[in-house]
Scaffold this motif. Structure first.
Motif, PDB file in Angstrom:
ATOM      1  N   ASN A 144       0.849  -1.177   0.000  1.00  0.00           N
ATOM      2  CA  ASN A 144       0.000   0.000   0.000  1.00  0.00           C
ATOM      3  C   ASN A 144       0.898   1.245   0.000  1.00  0.00           C
ATOM      4  O   ASN A 144       2.112   1.145  -0.069  1.00  0.00           O
ATOM      5  CB  ASN A 144      -0.925  -0.017   1.213  1.00  0.00           C
ATOM      6  CG  ASN A 144      -1.805  -1.245   1.234  1.00  0.00           C
ATOM      7  OD1 ASN A 144      -2.295  -1.687   0.196  1.00  0.00           O
ATOM      8  ND2 ASN A 144      -2.000  -1.824   2.408  1.00  0.00           N
ATOM      9  N   ILE A 145       0.277   2.406   0.077  1.00  0.00           N
ATOM     10  CA  ILE A 145       1.064   3.633   0.142  1.00  0.00           C
ATOM     11  C   ILE A 145       1.954   3.615   1.384  1.00  0.00           C
ATOM     12  O   ILE A 145       1.647   2.968   2.375  1.00  0.00           O
ATOM     13  CB  ILE A 145       0.122   4.844   0.131  1.00  0.00           C
ATOM     14  CG1 ILE A 145      -0.417   5.031  -1.280  1.00  0.00           C
ATOM     15  CG2 ILE A 145       0.825   6.124   0.552  1.00  0.00           C
ATOM     16  CD1 ILE A 145       0.663   5.211  -2.331  1.00  0.00           C
ATOM     17  N   LEU A 146       3.037   4.387   1.349  1.00  0.00           N
ATOM     18  CA  LEU A 146       4.196   4.272   2.224  1.00  0.00           C
ATOM     19  C   LEU A 146       4.933   2.991   1.864  1.00  0.00           C
ATOM     20  O   LEU A 146       5.135   2.083   2.654  1.00  0.00           O
ATOM     21  CB  LEU A 146       3.814   4.313   3.700  1.00  0.00           C
ATOM     22  CG  LEU A 146       3.096   5.591   4.169  1.00  0.00           C
ATOM     23  CD1 LEU A 146       2.853   5.565   5.658  1.00  0.00           C
ATOM     24  CD2 LEU A 146       3.861   6.831   3.780  1.00  0.00           C
ATOM     25  N   ARG A 147       5.315   2.942   0.593  1.00  0.00           N
ATOM     26  CA  ARG A 147       5.847   1.732  -0.031  1.00  0.00           C
ATOM     27  C   ARG A 147       7.156   1.254   0.577  1.00  0.00           C
ATOM     28  O   ARG A 147       7.494   0.081   0.472  1.00  0.00           O
ATOM     29  CB  ARG A 147       6.033   1.987  -1.529  1.00  0.00           C
ATOM     30  CG  ARG A 147       7.149   2.969  -1.844  1.00  0.00           C
ATOM     31  CD  ARG A 147       7.053   3.535  -3.241  1.00  0.00           C
ATOM     32  NE  ARG A 147       6.026   4.560  -3.345  1.00  0.00           N
ATOM     33  CZ  ARG A 147       5.652   5.112  -4.501  1.00  0.00           C
ATOM     34  NH1 ARG A 147       6.215   4.724  -5.622  1.00  0.00           N
ATOM     35  NH2 ARG A 147       4.722   6.037  -4.525  1.00  0.00           N
ATOM     36  N   ILE A 189      -4.908   9.525   6.992  1.00  0.00           N
ATOM     37  CA  ILE A 189      -4.738  10.502   5.925  1.00  0.00           C
ATOM     38  C   ILE A 189      -3.380  10.242   5.301  1.00  0.00           C
ATOM     39  O   ILE A 189      -2.402   9.958   6.010  1.00  0.00           O
ATOM     40  CB  ILE A 189      -4.848  11.959   6.432  1.00  0.00           C
ATOM     41  CG1 ILE A 189      -4.786  12.924   5.243  1.00  0.00           C
ATOM     42  CG2 ILE A 189      -3.789  12.273   7.467  1.00  0.00           C
ATOM     43  CD1 ILE A 189      -5.188  14.346   5.599  1.00  0.00           C
ATOM     44  N   TRP A 190      -3.318  10.245   3.989  1.00  0.00           N
ATOM     45  CA  TRP A 190      -2.057  10.005   3.293  1.00  0.00           C
ATOM     46  C   TRP A 190      -2.064  10.710   1.944  1.00  0.00           C
ATOM     47  O   TRP A 190      -3.114  11.063   1.404  1.00  0.00           O
ATOM     48  CB  TRP A 190      -1.784   8.510   3.106  1.00  0.00           C
ATOM     49  CG  TRP A 190      -2.840   7.724   2.372  1.00  0.00           C
ATOM     50  CD1 TRP A 190      -3.795   6.916   2.925  1.00  0.00           C
ATOM     51  CD2 TRP A 190      -3.035   7.634   0.950  1.00  0.00           C
ATOM     52  NE1 TRP A 190      -4.581   6.344   1.960  1.00  0.00           N
ATOM     53  CE2 TRP A 190      -4.128   6.768   0.729  1.00  0.00           C
ATOM     54  CE3 TRP A 190      -2.399   8.197  -0.145  1.00  0.00           C
ATOM     55  CZ2 TRP A 190      -4.594   6.460  -0.556  1.00  0.00           C
ATOM     56  CZ3 TRP A 190      -2.870   7.894  -1.422  1.00  0.00           C
ATOM     57  CH2 TRP A 190      -3.954   7.036  -1.619  1.00  0.00           C
ATOM     58  N   LEU A 208       7.326  10.474  -3.698  1.00  0.00           N
ATOM     59  CA  LEU A 208       7.255  10.968  -2.325  1.00  0.00           C
ATOM     60  C   LEU A 208       5.926  10.501  -1.736  1.00  0.00           C
ATOM     61  O   LEU A 208       4.859  10.741  -2.322  1.00  0.00           O
ATOM     62  CB  LEU A 208       7.348  12.489  -2.286  1.00  0.00           C
ATOM     63  CG  LEU A 208       7.049  13.160  -0.927  1.00  0.00           C
ATOM     64  CD1 LEU A 208       8.116  12.783   0.091  1.00  0.00           C
ATOM     65  CD2 LEU A 208       6.954  14.671  -1.084  1.00  0.00           C
ATOM     66  N   ASP A 209       5.971   9.800  -0.592  1.00  0.00           N
ATOM     67  CA  ASP A 209       4.774   9.367   0.136  1.00  0.00           C
ATOM     68  C   ASP A 209       4.804   9.958   1.532  1.00  0.00           C
ATOM     69  O   ASP A 209       5.884  10.076   2.140  1.00  0.00           O
ATOM     70  CB  ASP A 209       4.710   7.838   0.282  1.00  0.00           C
ATOM     71  CG  ASP A 209       4.765   7.096  -1.047  1.00  0.00           C
ATOM     72  OD1 ASP A 209       4.257   7.652  -2.040  1.00  0.00           O
ATOM     73  OD2 ASP A 209       5.311   5.980  -1.078  1.00  0.00           O
ATOM     74  N   TYR A 210       3.633  10.303   2.052  1.00  0.00           N
ATOM     75  CA  TYR A 210       3.552  10.754   3.439  1.00  0.00           C
ATOM     76  C   TYR A 210       2.155  10.470   3.960  1.00  0.00           C
ATOM     77  O   TYR A 210       1.161  10.682   3.257  1.00  0.00           O
ATOM     78  CB  TYR A 210       3.855  12.248   3.557  1.00  0.00           C
ATOM     79  CG  TYR A 210       3.957  12.719   4.992  1.00  0.00           C
ATOM     80  CD1 TYR A 210       5.098  12.435   5.748  1.00  0.00           C
ATOM     81  CD2 TYR A 210       2.924  13.417   5.593  1.00  0.00           C
ATOM     82  CE1 TYR A 210       5.204  12.854   7.073  1.00  0.00           C
ATOM     83  CE2 TYR A 210       3.013  13.842   6.911  1.00  0.00           C
ATOM     84  CZ  TYR A 210       4.155  13.555   7.647  1.00  0.00           C
ATOM     85  OH  TYR A 210       4.251  13.960   8.947  1.00  0.00           O
ATOM     86  N   GLY A 211       2.072   9.961   5.202  1.00  0.00           N
ATOM     87  CA  GLY A 211       0.765   9.705   5.771  1.00  0.00           C
ATOM     88  C   GLY A 211       0.849   8.888   7.036  1.00  0.00           C
ATOM     89  O   GLY A 211       1.924   8.595   7.561  1.00  0.00           O
ATOM     90  N   GLY A 212      -0.335   8.501   7.531  1.00  0.00           N
ATOM     91  CA  GLY A 212      -0.390   7.703   8.743  1.00  0.00           C
ATOM     92  C   GLY A 212      -1.781   7.169   8.989  1.00  0.00           C
ATOM     93  O   GLY A 212      -2.743   7.526   8.288  1.00  0.00           O
TER      94      GLY A 212
END
Length: 567
Positions: free
Chosen positions: A437-440, A453-454, A479-483
């Protein structure tokens, strides 16, 4: 409608005083529009014949060696009747650009063609509607591999024939190693089975922690102009479901639930409005459900069966809007779905149908977009909830915004931001970020919870379409960012930045690539090196979340069946 409005204004203009120049100007303008539409309708060329031209996987120019010629010889070219099934323009009827666009989109959506071209050719005999297709390689080894920074490895080994014997029907079988389980997955999908209008599809998954399957038989809303549809759907499961919990420091724990289910439903749909450009559909549903989630213990407690019925309906609106492009999510042609939609669903489970207490399930959602030349922006919001005599039982709300643009033919930029919240939903439906998933660049289940939120950004450069006439190669920066976190926990975020390769097949009809990314992680709760290498499938813009049923969790102390599906 415009013609009728013009007629009314003309009457008013003759009755009222001639000293109203504004009204007369509007009448003249509307009359001109109506006249233009009438002339356009009268002059619309009539299609005399439909011509289908098929090409093998490799063209004559591409089949330059014995290997490619051998592949052409063993490949069964898509049957002409498979292509004609999706040709929406009819011989003897006026040419309609919307139907021509839908024809191209439907053929691309089958994911069995490398190339689809639509054109008209005028001859002495009339106007021909020409459909040209070039097959993709249909029998594919299903081989995928992904690795996380903590050493977690997932893979798939199998075969997938997306057009068995050139019929457009699909069969699939593979052994899968997932993050938390492993086992076999098989499926089949037959469109217009045995020459009828009926589709038949099914899937079975036998994994190390249980088994599940689903099946569907019916005549769906196949085209934008389809007026009626009916389906029978079923599913069954006896499997373990995990709920992952990360504390404020990022340490991971889990709870195991045993999920048993046997669900059957029927649906009938009717479209009061169905044109080549938009439709309104009304669907009535009824079902019988037996399902429990039981917190797994040693031994697992026995839980009595609970069977109950549901009835409901769905109203939806959709306006067809697609952007045809290339070199965005992959190396080949694709039609990015930017269709504006709106939907409302309502499901009832009365006490009289067997449920413990009467409840109502609701679902509300929509998508909107704007596009211009080679750029687009897309947004979606979907929510569903369950209410009973005690108030809100469970809920799910997810919103997304995505943006895409192409600065040059081989340069693609994609951005997506998503946020969501859950309230007391079933195990396994939590937001789960990391790895595939995102935040690879993070490990599996690095960020889990009922709030999320990401965002992700990716710049792609597709360098070669056919390196050695087989492989497409590109590069990307990301660039990925979230949590994600549970209600009551402190918010925790992380991110990654890096570069990677994008690899695709020149023979594939699916606009998607594989990735090999080198990333640097930042944020709290990092274990191991901040530098990582990750493998897997590349992100697809816009990414649409698979609809998840809004269910209440069930424990042995409170044996309380989950209830509603708002799909």
């Amino acid at each position: 409608m415009r013609v009728l409005r013009t007629a009314v204004l003309l009457v008013l203009a003759n009755i009222m005083a001639p000293g109203l120049p504004l009204l007369h100007a509007q009448v003249d303008s509307l009359q001109a529009v109506a006249d233009a539409e009438a002339v356009s309708t009268q002059q619309a060329p009539v299609i005399d014949t439909i011509v289908v031209r098929r090409a093998n996987v490799f063209s004559d120019e591409e089949a330059s060696n014995a290997i490619y010629r051998f592949m052409n010889n063993v490949h069964v070219i898509t049957r002409p009747w498979v292509i004609r099934q999706d040709v929406r323009v009819k011989a003897g009827e006026p040419y309609d650009s919307a139907l021509a666009a839908e024809t191209e989109r439907l053929l691309l959506a089958r994911q069995i063609f490398r190339r689809v071209e639509i054109d008209t050719v005028r001859s002495e005999d009339g106007l021909a509607f020409v459909v040209e297709t070039q097959d993709a390689w249909s029998l594919k080894p299903k081989i995928s591999f992904a690795a996380a920074s903590d050493g977690t490895v997932t893979y798939t080994l199998g075969l997938n024939d997306v057009s068995i014997f050139g019929t457009g029907n699909r069969v699939y079988g593979a052994y899968q190693k997932q993050v938390d389980r492993q086992g076999w997955n098989i499926s089949a999908d037959f469109t217009r089975a045995f020459g009828s209008n009926i589709d038949i599809a099914g899937n079975y998954s036998g994994m190390s922690d249980g088994k599940n399957g689903n099946w569907v038989v019916g005549a769906p809303f196949r085209y934008l102009e389809t007026r009626r549809a009916y389906e029978y759907l079923g599913s069954a499961a006896d499997q373990r479901i995990f709920r992952f919990i990360a504390n404020d420091g990022g340490q991971l724990d889990s709870l195991a639930f045993q999920n048993t289910a046997f669900i059957n439903s029927v649906a009938y749909g009717w479209a009061p409005k169905a044109t080549s450009r938009s439709h309104v559909r009304i669907t009535a549903k009824a079902g019988v459900r037996s399902q429990t989630y039981v917190l797994q213990e040693e031994p697992i407690p026995e839980v009595g069966d609970s069977v109950f019925g549901t009835v409901g309906g769905l109203v939806s609106y959709r306006q067809a809007r697609y952007m045809r492009t290339k070199h965005f999510n992959g190396f080949g042609q694709e039609a990015i779905d930017l269709s504006p939609t709106a939907r409302f669903a309502l499901t009832l489970a009365p006490e009289a149908f067997g449920y413990l207490r009467s409840g109502i399930g609701t679902g509300l959602g929509g998508e909107a977009s704007k596009s211009r030349e080679s750029s687009w922006i897309w947004a979606s919001l979907h929510a569903n909830g369950v209410f009973d005599s005690g108030g809100l039982d469970s809920a799910r709300v997810v919103g997304s915004v995505a943006f895409g643009t192409k600065m040059a033919e081989r340069l693609a930029t994609g951005v997506q931001i998503q946020g969501g919240l859950l309230d007391d939903t079933a195990p396994g439906t939590e937001f789960d970020l990391g790895f595939q998933n995102i935040l690879r660049s993070w490990e599996p289940h690095s960020f889990v919870g009922s709030r999320t939120i990401w965002g992700t950004f990716e710049q792609r450069w597709y360098i070669w379409d056919k390196l050695l006439n087989l492989v497409g190669v590109g590069v990307a920066a990301f660039l990925d960012y979230g949590g994600a976190w549970y209600e009551g926990q402190e918010t925790r975020f992380g991110g990654d930045v890096g570069v990677g390769l994008r690899i695709g097949s020149a023979l594939s009809a699916i606009p998607r690539t594989s990735k090999i990314d080198v990333g640097y992680r930042f944020g709290g709760g990092i274990t191991g090196s901040r530098w990582t290498v990750s493998f897997g499938a590349a992100f697809v813009f816009p990414w649409r979340e698979i609809p998840v049923t809004c269910y209440k969790a069930v424990s042995p102390e409170t044996v309380d069946c989950p209830r509603f599906q708002s799909r």
